[in-house]
Write a protein that holds these residues in place. Structure first.
Motif, PDB file in Angstrom:
ATOM      1  N   UNK A  95      -2.395   0.450 -10.856  1.00  0.00           N
ATOM      2  CA  UNK A  95      -2.102   0.819  -9.463  1.00  0.00           C
ATOM      3  C   UNK A  95      -0.463   0.793  -9.436  1.00  0.00           C
ATOM      4  N   UNK A  96      -0.149  -0.502 -10.328  1.00  0.00           N
ATOM      5  CA  UNK A  96       1.411  -0.770 -10.120  1.00  0.00           C
ATOM      6  C   UNK A  96       2.200   0.557 -10.873  1.00  0.00           C
ATOM      7  N   UNK A  97       1.579   1.161 -12.181  1.00  0.00           N
ATOM      8  CA  UNK A  97       2.200   2.223 -12.873  1.00  0.00           C
ATOM      9  C   UNK A  97       2.228   3.622 -11.729  1.00  0.00           C
ATOM     10  N   UNK A  98       1.364   3.795 -10.924  1.00  0.00           N
ATOM     11  CA  UNK A  98       1.394   4.983 -10.016  1.00  0.00           C
ATOM     12  C   UNK A  98       2.540   4.712  -9.026  1.00  0.00           C
ATOM     13  N   UNK A  99       2.222   3.457  -8.450  1.00  0.00           N
ATOM     14  CA  UNK A  99       3.350   3.177  -7.249  1.00  0.00           C
ATOM     15  C   UNK A  99       4.675   3.397  -7.868  1.00  0.00           C
ATOM     16  N   UNK A 100       5.063   2.900  -9.133  1.00  0.00           N
ATOM     17  CA  UNK A 100       6.390   2.853  -9.640  1.00  0.00           C
ATOM     18  C   UNK A 100       6.947   4.181  -9.844  1.00  0.00           C
ATOM     19  N   UNK A 101       6.159   5.224  -9.913  1.00  0.00           N
ATOM     20  CA  UNK A 101       6.378   6.746  -9.912  1.00  0.00           C
ATOM     21  C   UNK A 101       6.526   7.431  -8.647  1.00  0.00           C
ATOM     22  N   UNK A 102       5.889   6.784  -7.464  1.00  0.00           N
ATOM     23  CA  UNK A 102       5.920   7.681  -6.223  1.00  0.00           C
ATOM     24  C   UNK A 102       7.066   8.332  -5.938  1.00  0.00           C
ATOM     25  N   UNK A 103       8.206   7.718  -6.257  1.00  0.00           N
ATOM     26  CA  UNK A 103       9.737   8.594  -5.715  1.00  0.00           C
ATOM     27  C   UNK A 103      10.189   9.413  -6.865  1.00  0.00           C
ATOM     28  N   UNK A 104       9.533   9.715  -7.959  1.00  0.00           N
ATOM     29  CA  UNK A 104      10.122  10.590  -8.918  1.00  0.00           C
ATOM     30  C   UNK A 104       9.200  11.725  -9.179  1.00  0.00           C
ATOM     31  N   UNK A 105       8.288  12.243  -8.291  1.00  0.00           N
ATOM     32  CA  UNK A 105       7.402  13.133  -8.593  1.00  0.00           C
ATOM     33  C   UNK A 105       7.640  13.921  -7.519  1.00  0.00           C
ATOM     34  N   UNK A 106       7.239  15.423  -7.409  1.00  0.00           N
ATOM     35  CA  UNK A 106       7.372  16.312  -6.534  1.00  0.00           C
ATOM     36  C   UNK A 106       6.445  16.170  -5.458  1.00  0.00           C
ATOM     37  N   UNK A 107       6.326  16.619  -4.203  1.00  0.00           N
ATOM     38  CA  UNK A 107       5.359  16.302  -3.192  1.00  0.00           C
ATOM     39  C   UNK A 107       3.929  16.691  -3.542  1.00  0.00           C
ATOM     40  N   UNK A 108       3.820  17.934  -4.239  1.00  0.00           N
ATOM     41  CA  UNK A 108       2.358  18.329  -4.625  1.00  0.00           C
ATOM     42  C   UNK A 108       1.701  17.222  -5.603  1.00  0.00           C
ATOM     43  N   UNK A 109       2.659  16.882  -6.566  1.00  0.00           N
ATOM     44  CA  UNK A 109       1.815  15.831  -7.751  1.00  0.00           C
ATOM     45  C   UNK A 109       1.847  14.474  -6.794  1.00  0.00           C
ATOM     46  N   UNK A 110       2.860  13.970  -6.098  1.00  0.00           N
ATOM     47  CA  UNK A 110       2.503  12.921  -5.361  1.00  0.00           C
ATOM     48  C   UNK A 110       1.158  12.712  -4.473  1.00  0.00           C
ATOM     49  N   UNK A 111       0.913  13.966  -3.595  1.00  0.00           N
ATOM     50  CA  UNK A 111      -0.172  14.043  -2.886  1.00  0.00           C
ATOM     51  C   UNK A 111      -1.521  13.689  -3.868  1.00  0.00           C
ATOM     52  N   UNK A 112      -1.412  14.388  -5.095  1.00  0.00           N
ATOM     53  CA  UNK A 112      -2.693  14.227  -5.869  1.00  0.00           C
ATOM     54  C   UNK A 112      -2.569  12.949  -6.473  1.00  0.00           C
ATOM     55  N   UNK A 113      -1.479  12.269  -6.801  1.00  0.00           N
ATOM     56  CA  UNK A 113      -1.533  10.742  -7.324  1.00  0.00           C
ATOM     57  C   UNK A 113      -2.300   9.845  -6.495  1.00  0.00           C
ATOM     58  N   UNK A 114      -1.934  10.231  -5.094  1.00  0.00           N
ATOM     59  CA  UNK A 114      -2.021   9.281  -4.103  1.00  0.00           C
ATOM     60  C   UNK A 114      -3.731   9.207  -3.907  1.00  0.00           C
ATOM     61  N   UNK A 115      -4.634  10.325  -4.295  1.00  0.00           N
ATOM     62  CA  UNK A 115      -5.712  10.441  -4.346  1.00  0.00           C
ATOM     63  C   UNK A 115      -6.477   9.749  -5.456  1.00  0.00           C
ATOM     64  N   UNK A 116      -5.676   9.518  -6.533  1.00  0.00           N
ATOM     65  CA  UNK A 116      -6.258   8.821  -7.613  1.00  0.00           C
ATOM     66  C   UNK A 116      -5.883   7.289  -7.479  1.00  0.00           C
ATOM     67  N   UNK A 117      -4.549   6.771  -7.030  1.00  0.00           N
ATOM     68  CA  UNK A 117      -4.270   5.564  -7.105  1.00  0.00           C
ATOM     69  C   UNK A 117      -5.183   4.655  -6.089  1.00  0.00           C
ATOM     70  N   UNK A 118      -5.434   5.488  -4.958  1.00  0.00           N
ATOM     71  CA  UNK A 118      -6.284   4.789  -3.869  1.00  0.00           C
ATOM     72  C   UNK A 118      -7.693   4.221  -4.555  1.00  0.00           C
ATOM     73  N   UNK A 119      -8.056   5.087  -5.326  1.00  0.00           N
ATOM     74  CA  UNK A 119      -9.280   4.882  -5.819  1.00  0.00           C
ATOM     75  C   UNK A 119      -9.198   3.711  -7.036  1.00  0.00           C
ATOM     76  N   UNK A 120      -8.159   3.859  -7.585  1.00  0.00           N
ATOM     77  CA  UNK A 120      -7.993   2.842  -8.774  1.00  0.00           C
ATOM     78  C   UNK A 120      -7.836   1.354  -7.887  1.00  0.00           C
ATOM     79  N   UNK A 121      -7.217   1.323  -6.794  1.00  0.00           N
ATOM     80  CA  UNK A 121      -7.113   0.019  -6.127  1.00  0.00           C
ATOM     81  C   UNK A 121      -8.600  -0.563  -5.491  1.00  0.00           C
ATOM     82  N   UNK A 122      -9.449   0.718  -5.270  1.00  0.00           N
ATOM     83  CA  UNK A 122     -10.639   0.065  -4.962  1.00  0.00           C
ATOM     84  C   UNK A 122     -11.438  -0.615  -6.165  1.00  0.00           C
TER      85      UNK A 122
END
Length: 212
Positions: free
Chosen positions: A146-173
Motif C-alpha cells: 500500500x505504501x509503495x503504490x501510494x508513493x508513486x501516485x503522483x508519478x504516473x499517467x492518469x490511466x495507470x493511476x486509475x488502474x493502480x487505484x483498483x489494486x491498492x484499494x484491495x491490498x489495503x483490504x
C-alpha cells in the motif's frame, strides 16, 4: 524504517505493533548468497527512466516496479499455503488473497505487454515456516505494498493511476483483514504513509526474499 540491530532472523516481532517492528520482522533468515537487490531485478530487461524520459517510459518503469512487488506477494502466499501449516480463517485468507495477487500480476503483465520483466525466483525461509510467522509477514508485506503504490501516485499517467487505484484499494483490504485475524486494529492510523521507491526497495532487499 528497518533498524541495524542484529536479531535472530527467526524471531517474531513482539511488543508494540509499530511500523518499525513490522519492518524488522521482514528481516527473516533467508538473506545471504544468491540474493539479489530488487533494484538489480528491475534494471534487467526494461528501460530505466532518465531526466528526459517520456511519460510512457516512466509508466513502464513504475508498472514493472509494481509487478515485482505483486509477483513477490503472489509467490509468498503460494509458498505459505504449501508450507506454513495454515488452517481456519488464516488459510481462507491466504487462499483468497493468493487469488487476488495472481489477478494483480495478470493485470500488470497485460498492461506492460512485451515490456514486462521476467519473474525472479523467490525464497521465503522462516517466513512460511509457521502460521504465526506467515501472519506477521503478511501484515508487513501488504502494508508495504500500500505504501509503495501510494508513493508513486503522483508519478504516473492518469490511466495507470486509475488502474493502480483498483489494486491498492484491495491490498489495503488485505492488510485490514489479516490485522483483524491477528486481533490488531484493522486501521491502525487515520492516514497511510506513502513510501518512496528507494525506501520500499531497501526494505525488500533486506528480507533476502528475492533470489538469484
Amino acid at each position: 524504517m528497518l533498524t541495524r540491530r542484529e536479531e535472530d532472523p527467526g524471531t517474531v516481532a513482539t511488543g508494540t505493533d509499530t511500523a518499525a517492528s513490522r519492518a524488522r520482522f521482514l528481516r527473516l533468515g533467508v538473506a545471504g548468497a544468491g540474493t539479489l537487490t530488487l533494484g538489480a531485478v528491475l534494471a534487467a530487461g526494461v528501460p530505466r527512466l532518465g531526466l528526459s524520459g517520456t511519460s510512457q517510459s516512466r509508466d513502464i518503469e513504475i508498472l514493472n516496479y509494481a509487478l515485482v512487488l505483486e509477483e513477490l506477494t503472489a509467490a509468498f502466499y503460494r509458498q505459505a499455503l504449501a508450507r506454513a501449516g495454515l488452517s481456519g480463517e488464516l488459510r481462507e485468507f491466504a487462499q483468497v488473497v493468493a487469488g487476488h495477487e495472481r489477478e494483480h500480476v495478470a493485470l500488470l503483465r497485460k498492461a506492460l505487454g512485451p515490456n514486462a520483466r521476467k519473474v525472479p525466483r523467490f525464497a521465503f525461509g522462516k517466513a512460511v515456516s509457521s502460521p504465526e510467522r506467515f501472519a506477521t509477514t503478511a501484515i508487513a508485506l501488504e502494508e508495504l505494498a500500500v505504501a509503495a503504490y501510494n508513493g508513486q501516485a503522483g508519478n504516473v499517467s492518469k490511466p495507470v493511476l486509475k488502474a493502480a487505484a483498483g489494486i491498492v484499494s484491495v491490498d489495503a483490504r488485505h492488510a485490514a483483514w489479516i490485522r483483524a485475524i491477528q486481533d490488531k486494529r484493522p486501521a491502525s492510523q487515520a492516514t497511510d504513509v506513502a513510501k518512496t521507491r528507494r525506501q520500499v526497495l531497501r526494505e525488500v532487499d533486506r528480507t533476502g526474499f528475492v533470489r538469484s
